[in-house]
Design a protein around this motif. Structure first.
Motif, PDB file in Angstrom:
ATOM      1  N   ALA A  59       0.833  -1.207   0.000  1.00 56.73           N
ATOM      2  CA  ALA A  59       0.000   0.000   0.000  1.00 56.73           C
ATOM      3  C   ALA A  59       0.866   1.255   0.000  1.00 56.73           C
ATOM      4  CB  ALA A  59      -0.923   0.011   1.214  1.00 56.73           C
ATOM      5  N   VAL A  60       1.976   1.202   0.726  1.00 60.18           N
ATOM      6  CA  VAL A  60       2.876   2.358   0.769  1.00 60.18           C
ATOM      7  C   VAL A  60       3.547   2.540  -0.592  1.00 60.18           C
ATOM      8  CG1 VAL A  60       4.917   3.330   1.884  1.00 60.18           C
ATOM      9  CG2 VAL A  60       3.230   2.111   3.238  1.00 60.18           C
ATOM     10  N   THR A  62       2.379   1.830  -3.529  1.00 61.83           N
ATOM     11  CA  THR A  62       1.402   2.441  -4.433  1.00 61.83           C
ATOM     12  C   THR A  62       1.224   3.917  -4.109  1.00 61.83           C
ATOM     13  OG1 THR A  62       0.253   0.330  -4.618  1.00 61.83           O
ATOM     14  CG2 THR A  62      -0.974   2.294  -5.280  1.00 61.83           C
ATOM     15  N   ALA A  63       1.114   4.229  -2.834  1.00 61.74           N
ATOM     16  CA  ALA A  63       0.920   5.627  -2.422  1.00 61.74           C
ATOM     17  C   ALA A  63       2.134   6.491  -2.780  1.00 61.74           C
ATOM     18  CB  ALA A  63       0.632   5.699  -0.926  1.00 61.74           C
ATOM     19  N   LEU A  66       2.233   7.083  -6.613  1.00 65.89           N
ATOM     20  CA  LEU A  66       1.234   8.071  -7.014  1.00 65.89           C
ATOM     21  C   LEU A  66       1.645   9.475  -6.573  1.00 65.89           C
ATOM     22  CD1 LEU A  66      -1.512   8.542  -8.322  1.00 65.89           C
ATOM     23  CD2 LEU A  66      -2.555   8.126  -6.097  1.00 65.89           C
ATOM     24  N   CYS A  67       2.110   9.602  -5.345  1.00 70.45           N
ATOM     25  CA  CYS A  67       2.527  10.897  -4.818  1.00 70.45           C
ATOM     26  C   CYS A  67       3.688  11.471  -5.631  1.00 70.45           C
ATOM     27  CB  CYS A  67       2.905  10.767  -3.347  1.00 70.45           C
ATOM     28  SG  CYS A  67       3.408  12.317  -2.582  1.00 70.45           S
ATOM     29  N   CYS A  78       6.471  13.562  -0.173  1.00 68.00           N
ATOM     30  CA  CYS A  78       5.852  12.230  -0.084  1.00 68.00           C
ATOM     31  C   CYS A  78       6.396  11.418   1.087  1.00 68.00           C
ATOM     32  CB  CYS A  78       6.100  11.468  -1.385  1.00 68.00           C
ATOM     33  SG  CYS A  78       5.509  12.292  -2.859  1.00 68.00           S
ATOM     34  N   LEU A  84       0.844  11.048   1.745  1.00 70.78           N
ATOM     35  CA  LEU A  84       0.607   9.855   0.925  1.00 70.78           C
ATOM     36  C   LEU A  84      -0.877   9.487   0.858  1.00 70.78           C
ATOM     37  CD1 LEU A  84       3.589   7.653   2.157  1.00 70.78           C
ATOM     38  CD2 LEU A  84       3.417   8.912   0.001  1.00 70.78           C
ATOM     39  N   ASN A  85      -1.724  10.260   1.543  1.00 67.51           N
ATOM     40  CA  ASN A  85      -3.167  10.011   1.584  1.00 67.51           C
ATOM     41  C   ASN A  85      -3.514   8.634   2.145  1.00 67.51           C
ATOM     42  OD1 ASN A  85      -4.010  12.539   0.593  1.00 67.51           O
ATOM     43  ND2 ASN A  85      -3.567  11.877  -1.503  1.00 67.51           N
ATOM     44  N   ILE A  86      -2.781   8.216   3.185  1.00 69.65           N
ATOM     45  CA  ILE A  86      -3.126   6.997   3.909  1.00 69.65           C
ATOM     46  C   ILE A  86      -3.261   7.370   5.380  1.00 69.65           C
ATOM     47  CG2 ILE A  86      -2.084   5.375   2.284  1.00 69.65           C
ATOM     48  CD1 ILE A  86       0.394   5.251   3.986  1.00 69.65           C
TER      49      ILE A  86
END
Length: 156
Positions: A59-60, A62-63, A66-67, A78, A84-86
């Protein structure tokens, strides 16, 4: 049956078991096989657990990818869960604490320490965009102490 009776007539003893030397040879062979198999099994288990630790970062990854795409590869933008929007940086299953993320120009450095169960090794890698800017690349950096044999084949 006739053969046994013939041997008895000749005064020879009929053997009905294994000799001590035969048993000792079997025990020695089993010991040698165990001496080889046990360390390899322990390495296999440790490699499997490090694979779990590394996959817990999905998940990190991917974040971060994207960031970094959204911020022109600037890793300094980031390096927190909020950026990171998590909700929070995860703690891999076999790690002593949540991962650490440090941003820098063109990369994000990710690190954490494994539990004693997986050798207390330290994972430290730079995640950076490839030349196309669409994929993260991973490179171990100073401080990474995981032996190569414990990394998944895709990250050696």
């Amino acid at each position: 049956m006739q053969r046994v009776q013939q041997l008895k007539k000749l005064g020879r003893r009929v053997q009905k078991g294994f000799t001590l030397i035969e048993l000792m040879i079997v025990v020695a062979i089993i010991g040698i096989l165990a001496a080889i198999a046990i360390p390899q099994y322990q390495d296999y288990v440790t490699k499997s657990k490090w694979g779990t630790n590394i996959s817990d970062l999905a998940a990190v990854k991917t974040a971060v990818a994207l960031c970094m795409q959204n911020n022109a590869g600037d890793g300094t933008l980031c390096d927190t869960a909020g950026e990171l929007n998590i909700t929070a940086l995860p703690q891999p299953k076999y790690a002593t604490a949540a991962i650490g993320v440090v941003g820098a120009a063109g990369k994000v450095t990710v690190s954490y320490t494994g539990t004693a169960e997986v050798g207390s090794y330290v994972y430290t890698a730079d995640w950076a965009q490839d030349g196309s800017g669409t994929k993260l690349t991973f490179a171990s950096v100073a401080g990474d102490t995981i032996p190569a044999k414990f990394y998944p084949a895709t990250q050696r």
